[in-house]
Design a protein around this motif. Sequence first.
Motif, PDB file in Angstrom:
ATOM      1  N   TYR A  23     112.475  41.083 125.536  1.00 36.58           N
ATOM      2  CA  TYR A  23     113.021  42.061 124.599  1.00 36.58           C
ATOM      3  C   TYR A  23     114.378  42.561 125.069  1.00 36.58           C
ATOM      4  N   ARG A  24     115.272  42.798 124.113  1.00 36.27           N
ATOM      5  CA  ARG A  24     116.544  43.432 124.441  1.00 36.27           C
ATOM      6  C   ARG A  24     116.474  44.875 123.936  1.00 36.27           C
ATOM      7  N   CYS A  25     116.837  45.793 124.804  1.00 35.75           N
ATOM      8  CA  CYS A  25     116.796  47.213 124.457  1.00 35.75           C
ATOM      9  C   CYS A  25     118.177  47.649 123.967  1.00 35.75           C
ATOM     10  N   CYS A  26     118.240  48.225 122.762  1.00 36.58           N
ATOM     11  CA  CYS A  26     119.518  48.699 122.212  1.00 36.58           C
ATOM     12  C   CYS A  26     119.481  50.218 122.113  1.00 36.58           C
ATOM     13  N   ARG A  27     120.375  50.885 122.835  1.00 32.45           N
ATOM     14  CA  ARG A  27     120.391  52.358 122.829  1.00 32.45           C
ATOM     15  C   ARG A  27     121.561  52.923 122.033  1.00 32.45           C
ATOM     16  N   ASP A  28     122.440  52.043 121.514  1.00 37.30           N
ATOM     17  CA  ASP A  28     123.508  52.554 120.641  1.00 37.30           C
ATOM     18  C   ASP A  28     123.853  51.488 119.592  1.00 37.30           C
ATOM     19  N   ALA A  29     124.639  51.903 118.610  1.00 34.42           N
ATOM     20  CA  ALA A  29     124.945  51.014 117.486  1.00 34.42           C
ATOM     21  C   ALA A  29     125.712  49.753 117.900  1.00 34.42           C
ATOM     22  N   PRO A  30     126.714  49.847 118.794  1.00 33.89           N
ATOM     23  CA  PRO A  30     127.406  48.607 119.192  1.00 33.89           C
ATOM     24  C   PRO A  30     126.440  47.571 119.782  1.00 33.89           C
ATOM     25  N   VAL A  76     123.350  47.151 118.878  1.00 38.62           N
ATOM     26  CA  VAL A  76     122.621  46.548 117.746  1.00 38.62           C
ATOM     27  C   VAL A  76     123.534  45.544 117.025  1.00 38.62           C
ATOM     28  N   ALA A  77     124.795  45.934 116.804  1.00 36.06           N
ATOM     29  CA  ALA A  77     125.736  45.030 116.116  1.00 36.06           C
ATOM     30  C   ALA A  77     125.892  43.728 116.908  1.00 36.06           C
ATOM     31  N   ALA A  78     125.984  43.846 118.229  1.00 35.40           N
ATOM     32  CA  ALA A  78     126.133  42.648 119.070  1.00 35.40           C
ATOM     33  C   ALA A  78     124.875  41.786 118.972  1.00 35.40           C
ATOM     34  N   ALA A  79     123.705  42.410 118.975  1.00 32.41           N
ATOM     35  CA  ALA A  79     122.444  41.648 118.910  1.00 32.41           C
ATOM     36  C   ALA A  79     122.325  40.886 117.583  1.00 32.41           C
ATOM     37  N   ILE A  80     122.820  41.495 116.507  1.00 30.48           N
ATOM     38  CA  ILE A  80     122.783  40.805 115.204  1.00 30.48           C
ATOM     39  C   ILE A  80     123.765  39.623 115.224  1.00 30.48           C
ATOM     40  N   ALA A  81     124.990  39.874 115.691  1.00 34.93           N
ATOM     41  CA  ALA A  81     126.012  38.810 115.701  1.00 34.93           C
ATOM     42  C   ALA A  81     125.602  37.641 116.586  1.00 34.93           C
ATOM     43  N   GLU A  82     124.900  37.952 117.691  1.00 36.45           N
ATOM     44  CA  GLU A  82     124.523  36.890 118.651  1.00 36.45           C
ATOM     45  C   GLU A  82     123.188  36.234 118.307  1.00 36.45           C
ATOM     46  N   MET A  83     122.557  36.655 117.206  1.00 35.50           N
ATOM     47  CA  MET A  83     121.291  36.060 116.746  1.00 35.50           C
ATOM     48  C   MET A  83     120.102  36.407 117.652  1.00 35.50           C
ATOM     49  N   VAL A  84     120.200  37.491 118.401  1.00 35.35           N
ATOM     50  CA  VAL A  84     119.014  37.991 119.115  1.00 35.35           C
ATOM     51  C   VAL A  84     117.955  38.324 118.064  1.00 35.35           C
ATOM     52  N   ILE A 123     116.763  45.804 108.688  1.00 39.91           N
ATOM     53  CA  ILE A 123     116.004  46.850 109.393  1.00 39.91           C
ATOM     54  C   ILE A 123     116.735  47.233 110.688  1.00 39.91           C
ATOM     55  N   ALA A 124     117.195  46.209 111.412  1.00 42.24           N
ATOM     56  CA  ALA A 124     117.923  46.486 112.668  1.00 42.24           C
ATOM     57  C   ALA A 124     119.155  47.340 112.384  1.00 42.24           C
ATOM     58  N   ALA A 125     119.870  47.026 111.298  1.00 39.42           N
ATOM     59  CA  ALA A 125     121.077  47.796 110.959  1.00 39.42           C
ATOM     60  C   ALA A 125     120.713  49.238 110.608  1.00 39.42           C
ATOM     61  N   ALA A 126     119.564  49.436 109.956  1.00 44.16           N
ATOM     62  CA  ALA A 126     119.137  50.808 109.617  1.00 44.16           C
ATOM     63  C   ALA A 126     118.911  51.614 110.897  1.00 44.16           C
ATOM     64  N   ASP A 157     133.098  54.078 112.459  1.00 44.26           N
ATOM     65  CA  ASP A 157     133.459  52.812 113.124  1.00 44.26           C
ATOM     66  C   ASP A 157     132.213  52.005 113.501  1.00 44.26           C
ATOM     67  N   ASP A 158     131.185  52.720 113.965  1.00 43.95           N
ATOM     68  CA  ASP A 158     129.929  52.035 114.315  1.00 43.95           C
ATOM     69  C   ASP A 158     129.300  51.386 113.073  1.00 43.95           C
ATOM     70  N   LEU A 159     129.359  52.099 111.948  1.00 42.55           N
ATOM     71  CA  LEU A 159     128.789  51.531 110.715  1.00 42.55           C
ATOM     72  C   LEU A 159     129.562  50.286 110.302  1.00 42.55           C
ATOM     73  N   GLU A 160     130.869  50.342 110.465  1.00 44.00           N
ATOM     74  CA  GLU A 160     131.702  49.188 110.100  1.00 44.00           C
ATOM     75  C   GLU A 160     131.366  47.985 110.989  1.00 44.00           C
ATOM     76  N   ALA A 161     131.165  48.241 112.275  1.00 44.58           N
ATOM     77  CA  ALA A 161     130.823  47.136 113.192  1.00 44.58           C
ATOM     78  C   ALA A 161     129.476  46.528 112.805  1.00 44.58           C
ATOM     79  N   LEU A 162     128.540  47.368 112.413  1.00 41.00           N
ATOM     80  CA  LEU A 162     127.235  46.839 111.968  1.00 41.00           C
ATOM     81  C   LEU A 162     127.424  46.001 110.702  1.00 41.00           C
ATOM     82  N   ARG A 163     128.228  46.525 109.764  1.00 37.10           N
ATOM     83  CA  ARG A 163     128.429  45.827 108.483  1.00 37.10           C
ATOM     84  C   ARG A 163     129.039  44.447 108.709  1.00 37.10           C
TER      85      ARG A 163
END
Length: 354
Positions: free
Chosen positions: A33-40, A42-50, A59-62, A86-92
């Motif tokens: 498991y990868r633990c995400c404690r802030d929005a960046p 989460v954005a990195a985990a989505i972009a990297e296909m974690v 759901i992850a973006a929410a 800015d965090d929302l934009e990075a997630l988007r």
Amino acid sequence: MTASSHDTVRALEWADEALYLLDQRRLPEAEAYRCCRDAPAVAAAIAEMVVRGAPAIGIAAAYGAALAARTAWREHGAGWAAAMADDLEALRRSRPTAVNLAWALARMEARAAELPAGEDPTPALLAEAHAVHAEDVAANRRMGRSGAGLIQPGSGVLTHCNTGSLATGGLGTALGVIRTAWADGRLERVFADETRPWLQGARLTAWELAADGIPVALLADGAAPALMRSGAVDWVVVGADRIAANGDVANKIGTYGLALAAREHEVRFMVVAPAATIDPQTPDGEAIPIETRGAEEVLSAGGHRIAPAGEGVGAWNPVFDVTPAGLVDVLVTERGVVHQPDAEGIARLVAEGG
Ligand code: MRU
């Protein structure tokens, strides 16, 4: 056996004030498991296909938006709303095709806009993220039931990519239908494309089905038309990353070829997706942004270069393709089923949802 006994894997979990994501790049060898404690994070985990799969990244973006609000409140107090932009934009921007991501962020922003500036927004936004998650679990169950009801006993099904618990909050979309149909005793044969280049079919779908005790035969993507010609398949059942207003469907690269082969061989073609995957703002498939990833994903396999190194050998690596609505026999959503989806059928479904 019931469908609920086929629902044990969790791609995302909120625990200890953080989002834990099962690292899907490492499956089936390791369950880490990868633990995400802030929005960046989460954005990195989505972009990297974690984490991947349209509903799961929504759901992850929410949860990512709730984390953005937490950071913004801690650092800026009453200025939190502007500070989280800015965090929302990075997630988007983390992945472009699956509209569930933009849909979830829009929902979180709408909730944020209702909150007072002078109070910590984290509890309310976390509750909203939990609601997005829980609603997906419920939608999976409804889709599983309605989709399975369309499949005749004794059928063979072919699926593509991974649309199960790893791609959603719960049972899955297309794989939820397959799990439910299997539990109902309707399926004789389950086939899954390996799904090059990320091998979501071989690594993830086969892993989920094996855990459930559902036998599956894997095939190289290019073998699918021959399989259909053999008569072993009655339904192709797939998920979607975005469904345009006219019913065109963006899904994992290779889906369009499956739809063409299915039509040629009189195999029925089912798309299973929550209503959040429908994007009324995108008129047709031409307007869907298709993600392209790096050449190395195609030039290599399992971390090893398979193409000759050197100049002159490149790759074309679109991650999704578009299946025209005319090739889809049925669209299954939690709001209802649309046979031969077109602009009118999609508009009716969207209107019914309010
Ligand atoms: O690139 P991926 O693995 O995120 O692609 C996933 C798919 O194409 C799925 O079929 C789609 O998201 C539907 S998942 C329920």
